[in-house]
Design an enzyme around this catalytic site. Structure first.
Site, short mmCIF file in Angstrom:
data_model
loop_
_atom_site.label_atom_id
_atom_site.label_comp_id
_atom_site.label_asym_id
_atom_site.label_seq_id
_atom_site.Cartn_x
_atom_site.Cartn_y
_atom_site.Cartn_z
N GLY A 135 -25.16 -21.73 2.99
CA GLY A 135 -26.43 -20.19 2.56
C GLY A 135 -24.97 -19.24 3.27
O GLY A 135 -24.32 -19.80 4.01
N TYR A 136 -25.26 -18.90 2.43
CA TYR A 136 -24.51 -17.34 2.57
C TYR A 136 -24.66 -16.57 2.60
O TYR A 136 -23.92 -15.22 3.19
CB TYR A 136 -22.79 -17.59 1.94
CG TYR A 136 -23.70 -17.18 0.01
CD1 TYR A 136 -23.65 -15.97 -0.32
CD2 TYR A 136 -24.12 -18.49 -0.37
CE1 TYR A 136 -24.32 -15.73 -1.40
CE2 TYR A 136 -24.08 -18.54 -1.42
CZ TYR A 136 -24.23 -16.78 -2.23
OH TYR A 136 -24.75 -17.09 -3.21
N GLY A 137 -25.83 -16.44 1.93
CA GLY A 137 -26.88 -14.75 2.00
C GLY A 137 -28.29 -15.32 3.10
O GLY A 137 -28.28 -15.33 3.31
N SER A 138 -29.28 -14.91 1.90
CA SER A 138 -30.88 -14.88 2.37
C SER A 138 -30.94 -16.41 2.88
O SER A 138 -31.62 -16.52 3.49
CB SER A 138 -31.94 -15.09 1.65
OG SER A 138 -31.56 -15.81 0.25
N GLU A 151 -33.00 -20.28 -6.93
CA GLU A 151 -32.34 -19.18 -7.28
C GLU A 151 -31.67 -19.02 -8.73
O GLU A 151 -30.73 -18.80 -8.81
CB GLU A 151 -30.99 -20.61 -6.40
CG GLU A 151 -30.85 -20.40 -4.86
CD GLU A 151 -31.15 -18.92 -4.32
OE1 GLU A 151 -30.23 -17.98 -4.78
OE2 GLU A 151 -31.88 -18.96 -3.38
#
Length: 178
Positions: A10-13, A87
């Site tokens: 996870g790097y965003g939402s 995604e």
């Protein structure tokens, strides 16, 4: 990745809204990519008429700090189906497996959603001011683009992950959005 544990990066939402309860969650680093507002959002945070911007992993000679989430073994198939529906709504993201270095020293292969640079939604290299102008106005099926930015920045702060571009964008978008 057959019987091995399923890890998701996870790097965003996904950091603040993974959509599943991880068995384990550890801060992690991915080499060769950076977090970037390089994807036009025409579904979740914008529309085809007025696209928003969302984060993607874009190849770069740097690293991206985020969180590795280990999926509960008995939920593997359901989580994978959920993530693909969420995604891969368009072909802008490519599902790839990359090795992460966990903050505790372990190295694990993890599912990563990487931008497809040849896709029409790719918009890498956009100046920060232009990004701020877009984010301040766009609204999509999951809400305002500003919410996406603010929630992501808040989660990065909570994890003590520094992202100077994100901090600049938050300040500028607040000025623009009022």
């Amino acid at each position: 990745m057959t019987d091995a544990p399923l890890w998701v990066f996870g790097y965003g939402s996904l950091m603040w809204n993974p959509g599943f309860e991880p068995e384990e969650q550890v801060l992690a680093r991915l080499d060769g990519f950076h977090r970037s507002f390089c994807m036009w959002s025409i579904h979740h945070r914008g529309s085809e008429e007025e696209p928003g911007l969302v984060l993607a992993l874009d190849e770069a000679d740097t690293t991206c700090d985020g969180v590795a989430m280990r999926v509960k073994d008995h939920e593997r198939d359901a989580v994978l189906a959920y993530l693909r529906e969420r995604e891969l709504v368009s072909a802008a993201y490519v599902e790839q497996v990359h090795d992460l270095e966990l903050r505790d020293g372990r190295k694990v292969p993890a599912l990563c959603y990487v931008i497809e640079r040849d896709h029409i939604q790719y918009c890498g290299g956009m100046e920060l001011e232009q990004q701020a102008q877009v984010i301040a106005k766009a609204v999509g099926g999951r809400g305002p683009n500003t919410e996406y930015l603010y929630n992501t920045a808040q989660q990065l702060d909570a994890f003590e992950i520094t992202d100077t571009d994100m901090n600049w964008l938050v300040t500028r978008v607040r000025q623009l959005a009022g």
